[in-house]
Write a protein that holds these residues in place. Structure first.
Motif, PDB file in Angstrom:
ATOM      1  N   ILE A  11       0.846  -1.207   0.000  1.00 15.19           N
ATOM      2  CA  ILE A  11       0.000   0.000   0.000  1.00 15.19           C
ATOM      3  C   ILE A  11       0.872   1.244   0.000  1.00 15.19           C
ATOM      4  CG2 ILE A  11      -1.659   1.332   1.417  1.00 15.19           C
ATOM      5  CD1 ILE A  11      -2.728  -1.499   2.323  1.00 15.19           C
ATOM      6  N   GLY A  13      -8.730   6.243   5.423  1.00 15.32           N
ATOM      7  CA  GLY A  13      -9.003   4.836   5.694  1.00 15.32           C
ATOM      8  C   GLY A  13      -8.389   4.333   6.981  1.00 15.32           C
ATOM      9  N   MET A  26      -5.383   3.981   8.076  1.00 16.81           N
ATOM     10  CA  MET A  26      -4.304   4.735   8.744  1.00 16.81           C
ATOM     11  C   MET A  26      -4.873   5.928   9.514  1.00 16.81           C
ATOM     12  SD  MET A  26      -0.783   6.384   7.369  1.00 16.81           S
ATOM     13  CE  MET A  26       0.041   7.571   8.453  1.00 16.81           C
ATOM     14  N   PHE A  58      -3.387   3.540  -2.589  1.00 15.30           N
ATOM     15  CA  PHE A  58      -3.703   2.390  -3.448  1.00 15.30           C
ATOM     16  C   PHE A  58      -2.979   1.158  -2.943  1.00 15.30           C
ATOM     17  CE2 PHE A  58       0.367   2.267  -5.697  1.00 15.30           C
ATOM     18  CZ  PHE A  58       0.819   3.578  -5.574  1.00 15.30           C
ATOM     19  N   ARG A  97     -18.077   0.959   0.533  1.00 12.23           N
ATOM     20  CA  ARG A  97     -17.726   0.651   1.934  1.00 12.23           C
ATOM     21  C   ARG A  97     -18.539   1.509   2.906  1.00 12.23           C
ATOM     22  NH1 ARG A  97     -12.319   1.459  -0.126  1.00 12.23           N
ATOM     23  NH2 ARG A  97     -11.354  -0.520  -0.712  1.00 12.23           N
TER      24      ARG A  97
HETATM   25  P1  TMP Z   1      -7.015   0.964   3.984  1.00 13.75           P
HETATM   26  O1  TMP Z   1      -6.989   2.424   4.296  1.00 13.75           O
HETATM   27  O2  TMP Z   1      -8.325   0.318   4.285  1.00 13.75           O
HETATM   28  O3  TMP Z   1      -5.854   0.240   4.620  1.00 13.75           O
HETATM   29  O4  TMP Z   1      -6.809   0.821   2.402  1.00 13.75           O
HETATM   30  C1  TMP Z   1      -5.685   1.331   1.760  1.00 13.75           C
HETATM   31  C2  TMP Z   1      -5.840   1.159   0.248  1.00 13.75           C
HETATM   32  O5  TMP Z   1      -5.828  -0.207  -0.092  1.00 13.75           O
HETATM   33  C3  TMP Z   1      -7.138   1.727  -0.320  1.00 13.75           C
HETATM   34  O6  TMP Z   1      -6.831   2.364  -1.549  1.00 13.75           O
HETATM   35  C4  TMP Z   1      -7.999   0.541  -0.576  1.00 13.75           C
HETATM   36  C5  TMP Z   1      -7.014  -0.567  -0.815  1.00 13.75           C
HETATM   37  N1  TMP Z   1      -7.465  -1.855  -0.305  1.00 13.75           N
HETATM   38  C6  TMP Z   1      -7.569  -2.931  -1.164  1.00 13.75           C
HETATM   39  O7  TMP Z   1      -7.302  -2.817  -2.360  1.00 13.75           O
HETATM   40  N2  TMP Z   1      -7.974  -4.137  -0.646  1.00 13.75           N
HETATM   41  C7  TMP Z   1      -8.269  -4.300   0.665  1.00 13.75           C
HETATM   42  O8  TMP Z   1      -8.626  -5.407   1.063  1.00 13.75           O
HETATM   43  C8  TMP Z   1      -8.158  -3.179   1.544  1.00 13.75           C
HETATM   44  C9  TMP Z   1      -8.487  -3.316   2.996  1.00 13.75           C
HETATM   45  C10 TMP Z   1      -7.754  -1.980   1.016  1.00 13.75           C
END
Ligand code: TMP
Length: 238
Positions: free
Chosen positions: A92, A99, A101, A176, A216
């Motif tokens: 990531i 999100g 973080m 991303f 979401r």
């Molecule tokens: P997060 O803030 O939920 O950790 O997500 C960070 C980025 O990763 C956000 O762009 C969405 C992506 N993501 C996925 O592609 N698959 C996943 O299972 C999750 C939780 C996040």
């Protein structure tokens, strides 16, 4: 190339063997999940939209010299790709804090990061894809040290390319997720998809969310958001 046997079904895609055992067909579904599969729905046309968006983005990255699994797009929902051993890491990058973080560290969503934030998660549904560091990844024995260095190098280059691309279509690339795989000769290549399912994309003028957070967070107009991203990318490449 035609689909033979389904060898894997994930939350948003299916994988099929082909007549060539070094190549697979990735089929994009309309299914959407969130919170490790707890929330489920079908988003009309999502498969076609993510296939088209991923295609344009991977072509751009290939042109920029990034090695990927992508070969060609076969039809509205199917892509032909090199068969790779997926490294079970979710990589990531965050340019703007949002999100998980924002929540974990109580930082206001929308705060600009002082530099790109690089995160690893262990891709393991039973454990809920936990956040890990490079030492944990080595201890899990899922990747070597030189491979981790290559993954980080490629990821930061991809971030620069994607930031530029989205900037030209008036979008802020908030964050991303990437996945990498290994070709039989050991080369690390970008795999999986890059789409509004796997990125946070905010309109530069209005901060409107044009990504999976609309699903979401029950914000509505999910398909419209994906359509808008595809429309702007198509206009850019027209
Ligand atoms: P997060 O803030 O939920 O950790 O997500 C960070 C980025 O990763 C956000 O762009 C969405 C992506 N993501 C996925 O592609 N698959 C996943 O299972 C999750 C939780 C996040």
């Amino acid at each position: 190339m035609t689909k033979l046997n389904m060898i894997y079904e994930g939350k948003a895609k299916q994988l099929y063997t082909t007549e060539d055992d070094t190549k697979l067909i990735i089929h994009y579904k309309d299914d959407a999940t969130a919170f490790n599969g707890v929330k489920k729905a079908s988003i009309e046309h999502k498969g076609e939209l993510n296939n088209a968006i991923t295609t344009l983005i991977f072509k751009q990255l290939i042109q920029a010299g990034i090695p990927t699994h992508y070969i060609e797009t076969l039809n509205e929902r199917d892509q032909l790709c090199h068969k790779v051993d997926i490294i079970p890491l979710e990589v990531i990058v965050r340019n703007i804090i949002a999100g998980s973080m924002a929540k974990r560290l109580a930082i206001l969503e929308g705060t600009v990061a002082p530099r790109p934030i690089y995160e690893l998660c262990y891709k393991n549904d039973d454990l809920g894809d936990p956040l890990i560091n490079e030492d944990h990844a080595l201890a899990l024995n899922v990747v070597r040290e030189d491979e981790l260095a290559e993954i980080k190098r490629l990821t930061l280059r991809i971030n620069e390319e994607l930031k530029k691309l989205f900037d030209t279509i008036n979008i802020k690339l908030v964050d991303f997720k990437l996945e990498f795989g290994k070709l039989p000769d050991g080369t690390i290549v970008l795999a999986d998809e890059i789409s509004p399912d796997t990125c946070r994309l905010w309109d530069k003028d209005t901060n409107q969310k044009l990504d999976k957070d609309r699903f979401r967070r029950d914000l509505g107009q999910v398909e419209d958001a994906y359509q808008e991203i595809l429309k702007r990318l198509k206009e850019h490449y027209a």
